[in-house]
Motif scaffolding. Sequence first.
Motif, PDB file in Angstrom:
ATOM      1  N   LYS A  52       0.807  -1.221   0.000  1.00 25.49           N
ATOM      2  CA  LYS A  52       0.000   0.000   0.000  1.00 25.49           C
ATOM      3  C   LYS A  52       0.838   1.268   0.000  1.00 25.49           C
ATOM      4  O   LYS A  52       1.828   1.375   0.717  1.00 25.49           O
ATOM      5  N   VAL A  53       0.388   2.220  -0.786  1.00 22.40           N
ATOM      6  CA  VAL A  53       0.971   3.566  -0.736  1.00 22.40           C
ATOM      7  C   VAL A  53      -0.169   4.525  -0.378  1.00 22.40           C
ATOM      8  O   VAL A  53      -1.191   4.574  -1.063  1.00 22.40           O
ATOM      9  N   PHE A  54      -0.002   5.251   0.724  1.00 23.30           N
ATOM     10  CA  PHE A  54      -1.030   6.199   1.161  1.00 23.30           C
ATOM     11  C   PHE A  54      -0.864   7.537   0.456  1.00 23.30           C
ATOM     12  O   PHE A  54       0.255   7.963   0.185  1.00 23.30           O
ATOM     13  N   ILE A  55      -2.002   8.187   0.174  1.00 20.66           N
ATOM     14  CA  ILE A  55      -1.954   9.515  -0.458  1.00 20.66           C
ATOM     15  C   ILE A  55      -2.458  10.583   0.504  1.00 20.66           C
ATOM     16  O   ILE A  55      -3.380  10.347   1.286  1.00 20.66           O
ATOM     17  N   ARG A  56      -1.840  11.739   0.449  1.00 19.63           N
ATOM     18  CA  ARG A  56      -2.262  12.886   1.266  1.00 19.63           C
ATOM     19  C   ARG A  56      -2.494  14.059   0.333  1.00 19.63           C
ATOM     20  O   ARG A  56      -1.650  14.328  -0.531  1.00 19.63           O
ATOM     21  N   GLY A  57      -3.582  14.756   0.499  1.00 19.23           N
ATOM     22  CA  GLY A  57      -3.824  15.959  -0.302  1.00 19.23           C
ATOM     23  C   GLY A  57      -3.195  17.147   0.406  1.00 19.23           C
ATOM     24  O   GLY A  57      -3.598  17.518   1.510  1.00 19.23           O
ATOM     25  N   LEU A  58      -2.189  17.734  -0.220  1.00 19.68           N
ATOM     26  CA  LEU A  58      -1.449  18.830   0.401  1.00 19.68           C
ATOM     27  C   LEU A  58      -2.057  20.186   0.046  1.00 19.68           C
ATOM     28  O   LEU A  58      -2.146  20.551  -1.128  1.00 19.68           O
ATOM     29  N   GLU A 330      -1.147   4.795 -11.730  1.00 18.00           N
ATOM     30  CA  GLU A 330      -0.567   3.987 -12.798  1.00 18.00           C
ATOM     31  C   GLU A 330       0.948   3.832 -12.605  1.00 18.00           C
ATOM     32  O   GLU A 330       1.495   2.737 -12.720  1.00 18.00           O
ATOM     33  N   ARG A 331       1.590   4.954 -12.308  1.00 15.49           N
ATOM     34  CA  ARG A 331       3.044   4.943 -12.117  1.00 15.49           C
ATOM     35  C   ARG A 331       3.436   4.063 -10.929  1.00 15.49           C
ATOM     36  O   ARG A 331       4.408   3.307 -10.986  1.00 15.49           O
ATOM     37  N   VAL A 332       2.663   4.185  -9.852  1.00 19.02           N
ATOM     38  CA  VAL A 332       2.958   3.407  -8.647  1.00 19.02           C
ATOM     39  C   VAL A 332       2.735   1.913  -8.920  1.00 19.02           C
ATOM     40  O   VAL A 332       3.519   1.063  -8.496  1.00 19.02           O
ATOM     41  N   LYS A 333       1.688   1.629  -9.679  1.00 22.64           N
ATOM     42  CA  LYS A 333       1.367   0.253 -10.040  1.00 22.64           C
ATOM     43  C   LYS A 333       2.487  -0.368 -10.880  1.00 22.64           C
ATOM     44  O   LYS A 333       2.825  -1.552 -10.719  1.00 22.64           O
ATOM     45  N   SER A 334       3.062   0.455 -11.737  1.00 19.87           N
ATOM     46  CA  SER A 334       4.102  -0.059 -12.636  1.00 19.87           C
ATOM     47  C   SER A 334       5.358  -0.505 -11.878  1.00 19.87           C
ATOM     48  O   SER A 334       6.162  -1.269 -12.394  1.00 19.87           O
ATOM     49  N   ILE A 335       5.515  -0.031 -10.630  1.00 18.24           N
ATOM     50  CA  ILE A 335       6.657  -0.517  -9.847  1.00 18.24           C
ATOM     51  C   ILE A 335       6.222  -1.535  -8.787  1.00 18.24           C
ATOM     52  O   ILE A 335       6.961  -1.867  -7.857  1.00 18.24           O
ATOM     53  N   GLY A 336       4.971  -2.006  -8.926  1.00 16.05           N
ATOM     54  CA  GLY A 336       4.517  -3.109  -8.064  1.00 16.05           C
ATOM     55  C   GLY A 336       3.817  -2.691  -6.779  1.00 16.05           C
ATOM     56  O   GLY A 336       3.606  -3.508  -5.885  1.00 16.05           O
ATOM     57  N   TYR A 337       3.433  -1.402  -6.687  1.00 15.04           N
ATOM     58  CA  TYR A 337       2.746  -0.939  -5.477  1.00 15.04           C
ATOM     59  C   TYR A 337       1.351  -0.447  -5.810  1.00 15.04           C
ATOM     60  O   TYR A 337       0.977  -0.369  -6.979  1.00 15.04           O
TER      61      TYR A 337
END
Length: 348
Positions: A52-58, A330-337
């Motif tokens: 998992k990669v968490f996202i934060r809206g800055l 998409e970018r994160v998925k491409s590195i397996g996350y």
Amino acid sequence: MIINDIIEKLIKTHRLTIEEFEILLSHKDNEDVKDILRREALSLRHKYYGKKVFIRGLIEFTNYCKNNCLYCGIRRDNCNANRYRLTHEEILECCRDGYELGYRTFVLQGGEDPYFTDERLVELISAIKKQYSDCAVTLSFGERTRKSYELLKNAGVDRYLLRHETADEVHYQKLHPKEMSLTNRKRCLQDLKELGYQVGAGMMVGSPGQTLDLLAKDLYFLQQLEPHMVGIGPFIPHKDTCFADKNPGSIQLTLMLLSIVRIILPKVLLPATTALGTLDLQGREKGIMVGCNVVMPNLSPTVHRKDYALYDNKISTGEESAQSIANISERVKSIGYEIVKERGDYAN
Ligand code: 5AD
């Protein structure tokens, strides 16, 4: 102690002395050492957070600042900075946009702008928490009194980011005006912890005057403080500061530090920072591949983004924009996350 023993101790106990951190860092150009650290960091990250990669809206809500930090583009004395301050309604609009995009943490970051009194902040936070009760609010708004931190906590702030910047007194004074002190920074971090915040500390890599022994002190400081979040990015010069002609920090060293931090604080929420993404087009991905588990895309109103310039060429559009979530995923998925639309609290 030889390097192999130090790495073994680090992996086994998650702790080192300052001297051992220093020896470890002196191997910054040793690819084998960095590879072992990276693999251990990833294994710990997977244990607690999986892929998992968490996202934060800055939301960069004001670039007015009463401080005059020598490295920072929005320092008080920079008269070239185009100052702005978002209204209560504008901030809530950012949250609304972010919520629709799937963000469940809002990070409100600003310069130390006296306009935002406790009263105004409490009103703002209460409104956000009322409308978005399933979201976490992180504040990154500098040094305040314990009383203020207490009021803000009671208003609903969940997390607080306050980088210590450097754990060495003398170095701290080289980076900051004389009214500021490392003692007060540490007091703030201590108060925030005691008040029950999820707390973030951190430092720049390659800030002027920084040496490896100072970074070793930073790592030791983080190990002792045990923050829930750690922000680490390379120093990048800003043209209107005293450090305009200094060199930026090293990406490679930043990546090595990120993996060490993951090992000393296995459950840490560790962002692949904007500074990392600014200095290297692949910076965010590289960060994730050494143990980062958070990204913080920009949710500020587009017209103001260029004005929140802590350093030159700071990215805020394209991949860095909160609106580009599909792209980022998409970018994160491409590195397996996998980007997840969750609050993303510290693992228990
Ligand atoms: N380069 C990199 N990071 C910077 N910050 C401020 N100025 C710079 C710079 N020139 C970082 C500081 C601060 C955070 C909000 O941004 O570490 O805590």
